[in-house]
Write an enzyme that holds these catalytic residues in place. Structure first.
Site, mmCIF file in Angstrom:
data_model
loop_
_atom_site.group_PDB
_atom_site.id
_atom_site.type_symbol
_atom_site.label_atom_id
_atom_site.label_comp_id
_atom_site.label_asym_id
_atom_site.label_seq_id
_atom_site.Cartn_x
_atom_site.Cartn_y
_atom_site.Cartn_z
ATOM 1 C CG ASP A 67 -36.128 38.102 -38.995
ATOM 2 O OD1 ASP A 67 -37.044 37.560 -38.278
ATOM 3 O OD2 ASP A 67 -36.234 38.738 -39.281
ATOM 4 C CE1 TYR A 69 -39.492 38.956 -46.992
ATOM 5 C CE2 TYR A 69 -37.831 37.793 -48.756
ATOM 6 C CZ TYR A 69 -38.200 39.114 -48.330
ATOM 7 O OH TYR A 69 -38.482 39.814 -49.299
ATOM 8 C CG PHE A 80 -34.401 42.954 -49.151
ATOM 9 C CD1 PHE A 80 -35.213 43.334 -48.244
ATOM 10 C CD2 PHE A 80 -33.406 44.002 -49.103
ATOM 11 C CE1 PHE A 80 -35.621 44.565 -47.677
ATOM 12 C CE2 PHE A 80 -32.842 45.017 -47.572
ATOM 13 C CZ PHE A 80 -34.263 45.340 -47.072
ATOM 14 C CG HIS A 189 -37.091 48.793 -44.075
ATOM 15 N ND1 HIS A 189 -38.189 48.228 -45.265
ATOM 16 C CD2 HIS A 189 -36.433 47.591 -43.930
ATOM 17 C CE1 HIS A 189 -37.507 46.508 -44.631
ATOM 18 N NE2 HIS A 189 -36.359 46.341 -44.419
#
Length: 221
Positions: A67, A69, A80, A189
Site C-alpha cells: 500500500d 507510503y 516504492f 522483500h
C-alpha cells in the site's frame, strides 16, 4: 468519486467493467466518507498514476507493492516510489543497492520512479490509497479485488512480461499470473527486516536478459 475517466485511455476499456461492480461502488462510498474527515494519500489525481505513467501497450514489467507510503508528501501513486526531494525510504534504498550490485549503476539522488514507469514498468500497489500516518488503513475495502483484476487482465492479454514479486504478500498476489506465458521472479522483500533475502537476487539483470531474448528493449534501471 473515482470513475473510469480518471484512468488513461489505454486502460479505460480494459477496466471499465470493474468500476461498475458492487465492490467498487462500496469502495467509492468508503473513500468519499474518508475524504470528508481524513487526509488520504496519494492525492486523488495520483491514485491511478501507475496507469497514467505506463500505457497498456507499452507494458513490459510488473512490480507489485502493498500500500502507499503514509507520510506527508511521499506517495505518488507508484509503488516504492517517492516524489522528487523526498528522502529515499529504506526499502527503495535497498532496491537501488541491489541495482548497483547487479548492474554497477550509481544510486540515484531521487527516489522518483516515473522514469521506470515510462519505460513500461507498472508499479502497482495492491491497495491504491491510505489514510495519513496509518499504514494499511485501507486494507480490505475493495482495492485488492480491483488490483487482482488488473493482474489477471495483464496475465491473460499480454505475453512475455516479467513479474517481480518481492516478499510473501506480492508472491501470493501473483499466484494468478500464467507462468507459461510470463517470467516470474521471486525473492524476499527489500525492507530492512527481510533484505538479506532480497540482496543478490539479480532481478534487474535477469529482467533485461529476458526482455532482450524476447526482442524487447532492456530497461534502463
Amino acid at each position: 468519486m473515482l470513475t473510469t475517466q480518471q484512468v488513461p485511455i489505454s486502460w479505460q476499456s480494459k477496466l471499465a467493467a470493474e468500476f461498475e461492480k458492487p465492490y467498487f461502488h462500496k469502495l467509492n462510498a468508503f473513500l468519499d466518507e474518508e475524504l470528508k474527515t481524513e487526509r488520504i494519500y496519494p492525492p486523488t489525481p495520483l491514485i491511478f498514476n501507475a496507469f497514467d505513467k505506463c500505457a497498456f501497450e507499452n507494458l513490459k514489467v510488473v512490480i507489485i507493492g502493498q500500500d502507499p507510503y503514509h507520510g506527508d508528501g511521499q506517495a505518488n501513486g507508484l509503488c516504492f516510489s517517492v516524489n522528487d526531494g523526498v528522502k529515499i525510504p529504506p526499502s527503495l534504498r535497498n532496491i537501488f543497492k541491489e541495482i548497483q550490485s547487479d548492474l554497477g549503476k550509481e544510486i540515484p539522488s531521487s527516489g522518483n520512479l516515473e522514469r521506470w514507469a515510462e519505460q513500461g514498468i507498472l508499479l502497482l500497489n495492491a491497495i491504491l490509497t491510505v489514510r495519513a500516518s496509518k499504514a494499511a488503513s485501507h486494507r480490505k475495502k475493495g482495492w485488492e479485488q480491483f488490483t487482482d483484476a488488473v493482474i489477471k487482465l495483464i496475465s491473460d492479454e499480454k505475453e512475455q512480461l516479467v513479474f517481480l514479486l518481492w516478499g510473501n504478500y506480492a508472491q501470493k498476489k501473483g499466484e494468478i499470473v500464467d507462468k507459461t506465458k510470463h517470467l516470474i521472479l521471486k525473492s524476499g522483500h527489500p525492507s530492512p527486516l527481510s533484505a538479506k533475502h532480497f540482496f543478490g537476487n539479480q532481478h534487474f539483470s535477469k529482467t533485461n536478459a529476458y526482455l532482450e531474448k524476447c526482442g524487447k528493449k532492456a530497461i534502463d534501471w
